[in-house]
Write a protein that holds these residues in place. Structure first.
Motif, short mmCIF file in Angstrom:
data_model
loop_
_atom_site.label_atom_id
_atom_site.label_comp_id
_atom_site.label_asym_id
_atom_site.label_seq_id
_atom_site.Cartn_x
_atom_site.Cartn_y
_atom_site.Cartn_z
N LEU A 511 10.70 112.94 -70.80
CA LEU A 511 11.87 112.20 -70.32
C LEU A 511 12.49 112.91 -69.13
O LEU A 511 12.83 114.10 -69.22
CB LEU A 511 12.88 112.09 -71.48
N LYS A 512 12.64 112.20 -68.02
CA LYS A 512 13.32 112.76 -66.86
C LYS A 512 14.48 111.82 -66.50
O LYS A 512 14.30 110.60 -66.46
CB LYS A 512 12.35 112.86 -65.66
N ALA A 513 15.65 112.40 -66.27
CA ALA A 513 16.80 111.57 -65.91
C ALA A 513 17.64 112.30 -64.88
O ALA A 513 17.42 113.48 -64.60
CB ALA A 513 17.60 111.23 -67.15
N ASP A 514 18.64 111.56 -64.32
CA ASP A 514 19.39 112.10 -63.20
C ASP A 514 20.40 113.18 -63.59
O ASP A 514 20.61 114.12 -62.86
CB ASP A 514 20.07 110.96 -62.42
N THR A 515 21.02 113.03 -64.75
CA THR A 515 22.01 114.03 -65.14
C THR A 515 21.74 114.51 -66.56
O THR A 515 21.06 113.83 -67.32
CB THR A 515 23.43 113.44 -65.15
N GLN A 516 22.29 115.68 -66.89
CA GLN A 516 22.09 116.21 -68.23
C GLN A 516 22.69 115.25 -69.26
O GLN A 516 22.14 115.06 -70.34
CB GLN A 516 22.74 117.61 -68.33
N GLY A 544 16.15 115.71 -62.99
CA GLY A 544 15.41 115.84 -61.73
C GLY A 544 14.26 114.86 -61.65
O GLY A 544 13.93 114.17 -62.61
N ASN A 545 13.68 114.81 -60.43
CA ASN A 545 12.59 113.88 -60.18
C ASN A 545 11.35 114.23 -60.99
O ASN A 545 11.21 115.36 -61.48
CB ASN A 545 12.23 113.91 -58.69
N ALA A 563 11.33 107.58 -67.15
CA ALA A 563 12.26 108.12 -66.16
C ALA A 563 13.47 107.21 -66.01
O ALA A 563 13.35 105.99 -66.06
CB ALA A 563 11.55 108.26 -64.83
N PHE A 564 14.63 107.82 -65.83
CA PHE A 564 15.86 107.06 -65.67
C PHE A 564 16.57 107.53 -64.41
O PHE A 564 16.94 108.71 -64.31
CB PHE A 564 16.74 107.24 -66.91
N HIS A 565 16.74 106.59 -63.46
CA HIS A 565 17.49 106.88 -62.24
C HIS A 565 16.97 108.06 -61.45
O HIS A 565 17.74 108.79 -60.83
CB HIS A 565 18.97 107.17 -62.58
N VAL A 566 15.66 108.33 -61.51
CA VAL A 566 15.11 109.40 -60.69
C VAL A 566 13.88 108.84 -59.98
O VAL A 566 13.40 107.76 -60.32
CB VAL A 566 14.68 110.64 -61.52
N PHE A 584 7.09 105.07 -66.75
CA PHE A 584 7.97 103.91 -66.88
C PHE A 584 9.31 104.27 -66.26
O PHE A 584 10.02 105.14 -66.76
CB PHE A 584 8.13 103.53 -68.36
N MET A 585 9.61 103.66 -65.09
CA MET A 585 10.83 103.97 -64.36
C MET A 585 11.89 102.92 -64.67
O MET A 585 11.60 101.72 -64.60
CB MET A 585 10.58 103.96 -62.86
N HIS A 586 13.09 103.36 -64.98
CA HIS A 586 14.15 102.41 -65.31
C HIS A 586 15.47 102.83 -64.70
O HIS A 586 15.69 104.00 -64.45
CB HIS A 586 14.32 102.32 -66.83
N SER A 587 16.36 101.82 -64.52
CA SER A 587 17.70 102.18 -64.12
C SER A 587 18.72 101.54 -65.07
O SER A 587 19.92 101.67 -64.88
CB SER A 587 17.96 101.77 -62.67
N ILE A 588 18.22 100.85 -66.08
CA ILE A 588 19.12 100.29 -67.10
C ILE A 588 18.67 100.82 -68.45
O ILE A 588 17.50 100.64 -68.85
CB ILE A 588 19.10 98.75 -67.08
N ILE A 589 19.60 101.49 -69.15
CA ILE A 589 19.20 102.21 -70.36
C ILE A 589 18.59 101.28 -71.41
O ILE A 589 17.55 101.58 -71.98
CB ILE A 589 20.39 103.00 -70.97
N TYR A 590 19.25 100.10 -71.65
CA TYR A 590 18.72 99.31 -72.77
C TYR A 590 17.33 98.76 -72.45
O TYR A 590 16.51 98.57 -73.33
CB TYR A 590 19.71 98.23 -73.23
N GLU A 591 17.04 98.56 -71.15
CA GLU A 591 15.68 98.11 -70.80
C GLU A 591 14.67 99.21 -71.10
O GLU A 591 13.58 98.96 -71.58
CB GLU A 591 15.62 97.75 -69.31
#
Ligand code: GDP
Length: 707
Positions: A511-516, A544-545, A563-566, A584-591
């Motif tokens: 799992l990679k995301a933009d913030t802790q 991080g990316n 990945a979320f928002h990265v 799998f890249m996403h910017s909406i958590i529930y998706e």
């Protein structure tokens, strides 16, 4: 006094002593547990009176047999390779096996070799293997099989006829040659030995542990390794100058430890992604002044994903700012509580600068390896992995090899796909020429015809010709698959497959995301997806990316990347292609959560449900040939269709299960006959009908399971 110290003092195996102490009625959890003076004295006395080891006996005398030390020969030049490889080949081509037969090429389990549109099989035809040979994704083949009414999972064996049918459908012809039972042992002995299961327990000996240092940058991995190597050389045991060959062997108390030089967990995982999972013990180095940092955590996650044993070395204890307790507290928060804090992680305090605690660290590594009971069979032909390789002026391709089982000898024929050759010279990490190298020994090998990739596997063959034929058929396969290099794929289909083999349904996620904050929130939600059939394991999470290193980890551990928002760092696209990793890249958590849920559902084996469609009763049996019979039946309920599966019931017994070859209504072939009608039925491979038998036709539906 700790049990392992007492064991060392009286010269017995610490595991054995632990057992004796427990039998004696003293509570002791592990080798690290302490015993009081009375107990210690008791065991000292009984060891001495047993006539075995006096207190003063050198511990290594009783140490378990280690892998044979590499045999040192005088540092003279090996006989140069024949000027013409051709001449060597011709000579080697004549090699005979003990039966006196000239060798055939290929290893025992390898296919006889495909040629254009002809697929040749020996032994079982397994779905995934057939798919690979036809260059299909396994799930496409499974779907095709389903269309033919054959339900097969990816690791299932196929009936030869079914395999031939499906191959024909796709423009291949499939030739099957039954493996002769009497041939098997001869071929196995004379070519490559591979299955570890063949090792007899009496052939197994203890082998040195293979250790990797991991940790945050600048915490002292290189300094500590150098300190260990230099102190070992200085003690005069090895007698040479350490050469950098990608790994080194250190001797302590008469026992050996093999250290792999990995400049961090990136290289460690990159090797794993190529298939080389060499490390037995990962020592995580943490600087006492800095404590646990981002890369320390990442290194721990990578070591966990590799399922290696983790030990901790708290380094730089000489610094005034060193705070050992703080590090131990942090370790506790990472589920790695040190032993002296009531946990089970071995934690050694060292200074690479002053050398303090280094001896203790080595003792701890040996103790840990003793517990792990690492063994290998030195009597078989060698196999292992390439640690690094290069083209050297004057010598040609040189490769650093680490032998994992068997013994590698000068003169051996080696295959390291796509290269092959004969071992012309072996040199150890001290620059000393060797005749042979046993398990856990790293050596520089000269003699391969090309430069292999780091992480690739090597195997010794009966002769050079056999190795070359295998190398050639591998090259042909590569060309056929239009691949530039061997590729390990981690597509969802492969993740699915690896789960089937393990029979454990776990979806591994990176799992990679933009913030802790989002990492923690998503991690929590992922772990909360409820299912009693499949579990989810977040093997790495971080901010991080997406990096190449993440892709290597996904490939090495059969995981997916979420990945979320990265975004992806440079080079990731190429790595994804090479390893077939799914991101799998996403910017909406529930998706994102919905998608993971969908993936988990897709990974559950579909449930097989049988649907009975009709029955017919046998009223009369008509012979139609010498052996064939047709059953004259009356359909009592439902319908009978020629495409369905059928079973014959006699009373409570099922006397046949299979398929229909003919369904007739009056004189004509029919595809379906309904309730109340009469028909004639001929079955595949069954003619033993009795009047009164009930024929039951049914279909098997695959139903997707819910979480
Ligand atoms: P790596 O990046 O983990 O391989 O770390 P290095 O081995 O390159 O060490 C980084 C720096 O820490 C170097 O300047 C070393 O000299 C220093 N260093 C390493 N170990 C110790 C130690 O035990 N004590 C002190 N004081 N400095 C150390």
């Amino acid at each position: 006094m700790r049990i392992y110290e007492l064991a060392k003092e009286i010269g017995v195996d610490s595991k054995e002593l632990l057992g004796q102490i427990q039998d004696f009625g003293v509570e002791a959890k592990s080798h690290m547990s302490s015993v009081d003076d009375v107990t210690a004295d008791h065991f000292r006395t009984s060891a001495a009176s047993a006539g075995g080891t006096a207190v003063a006996t050198a511990p290594d005398k009783e140490a378990p047999a280690m892998a044979p030390q590499a045999v040192v020969v005088e540092a003279k030049e090996e006989t140069p390779a024949p000027a013409s490889e051709q001449a060597a080949d011709t000579a080697l081509a004549e090699d005979k096996d003990p039966t006196g037969e000239t060798q055939k090429s290929g290893d025992e389990d390898a296919p006889t070799g495909d040629d254009g549109s002809t697929l040749r099989f020996q032994g079982p035809i397994v779905v995934k293997e057939l798919a690979a040979r036809m260059n299909f994704k396994p799930n496409r083949l499974i779907a095709d099989l389903m269309a033919m009414n054959v339900l097969a999972s990816i690791n299932e064996r196929l009936d030869v006829k079914v395999a031939q049918n499906i191959a024909r459908k796709h423009g291949f012809s499939l030739e099957y040659e039954k493996r002769s039972a009497t041939m098997k042992p001869i071929v196995r002995k004379s070519l490559v030995e591979s299955a570890e299961d063949d090792d007899q327990p009496e052939d197994l000996i203890h082998r040195p542990p293979i250790v990797t240092f991991l940790g945050h940058v600048d915490h002292g991995k290189t300094s500590l390794l150098d300190k260990i190597r230099n102190s070992s050389v200085a003690s005069g045991e090895s007698g040479g100058i350490t050469q950098h060959i990608g790994a080194s062997v250190v001797e302590t108390n008469g026992q050996q430890i093999t250290f792999l030089d990995t400049p961090g967990h990136e290289a460690f995982t990159a090797m794993r992604a190529r298939g080389a999972n060499l490390t037995d013990i990962a020592v995580i180095i943490i600087a006492a002044d800095d404590g646990v940092m981002a890369q320390t955590e990442e290194a721990i996650q990578h070591a966990h994903a590799a399922e290696v044993t983790i030990m901790i070395a708290i380094n730089k204890i000489d610094l005034p700012a060193a705070n050992i307790d703080r590090v131990k507290q942090q370790l506790q928060g990472l589920d790695l509580a040190p032993e002296d804090w009531g946990g089970s992680t071995i934690c050694a305090e060292v200074s690479a600068m002053t050398g303090d605690g280094v001896g203790h660290l080595l003792d701890m590594i040996l103790l840990q390896s003793e517990v792990m009971e690492l063994t290998a069979n030195p009597t078989r032909r060698a196999q292992g992995y390439v640690i690094e390789a290069e083209l050297q002026q004057g010598t040609g391709p040189t490769s650093s090899l680490l032998v994992t089982s068997g013994t590698l000898n000068v003169g051996d024929a080696v295959l390291c796909k796509p290269h092959w050759g004969r071992v012309r010279a072996l040199t150890n990490d001290k620059g000393v020429k060797l005749k042979s190298a046993g398990p856990s020994t790293p050596v520089v090998c000269i003699g391969l015809c090309g430069v292999p990739e780091a992480g690739s596997e090597f195997q010794v063959y009966q002769n050079e010709k056999a190795a070359r034929v295998e190398a050639d058929s591998h090259l042909a396969l590569l060309k056929q698959e239009k691949l530039a290099a061997p590729k390990r794929s981690t597509s969802i289909a492969d993740v699915f497959e690896s789960m089937k083999e393990d029979e454990k349904h776990v979806l591994k996620v990176i799992l990679k995301a933009d913030t802790q904050g989002s990492v923690e929130a998503i991690r929590e939600s992922l772990l909360n997806i409820e299912s009693d059939k499949i579990s989810l394991d977040v093997i790495l999470s971080g901010t991080g990316n997406i990096t190449k290193n993440d892709i290597n980890l996904a490939s090495a551990s059969a995981a997916i990347v979420v990945a979320f928002h990265v975004s992806q760092e440079n080079g990731v696209g190429k790595a994804v292609k090479a390893h077939d990793v799914e991101i799998f890249m996403h910017s909406i958590i529930y998706e994102l959560l919905d998608q993971v849920r969908d993936l988990m559902t897709g990974m559950l084996d579909p449930e097989l449900r049988e649907r009975v469609l009709g029955h017919a009763e046998v009223r009369q049996v008509f012979p139609i040939s010498k052996t064939g019979k047709i059953a004259g039946c009356f359909v009592t309920d439902g319908r009978i269709s020629s495409r369905m599966k059928i079973r014959v019931k006699r009373g409570d017994d099922v006397v046949y299960e299979g398929s229909m070859v003919q369904l007739k209504r009056f004189q004509n072939d029919a595809s379906e006959v309904r309730e109340g009608q009469e028909c004639g039925i001929r079955l595949d491979n069954f003619a033993n009908f009795d009047e009164g038998d009930i024929l039951e036709v049914y279909e098997v539906d695959k139903v997707a399971q819910t979480l």
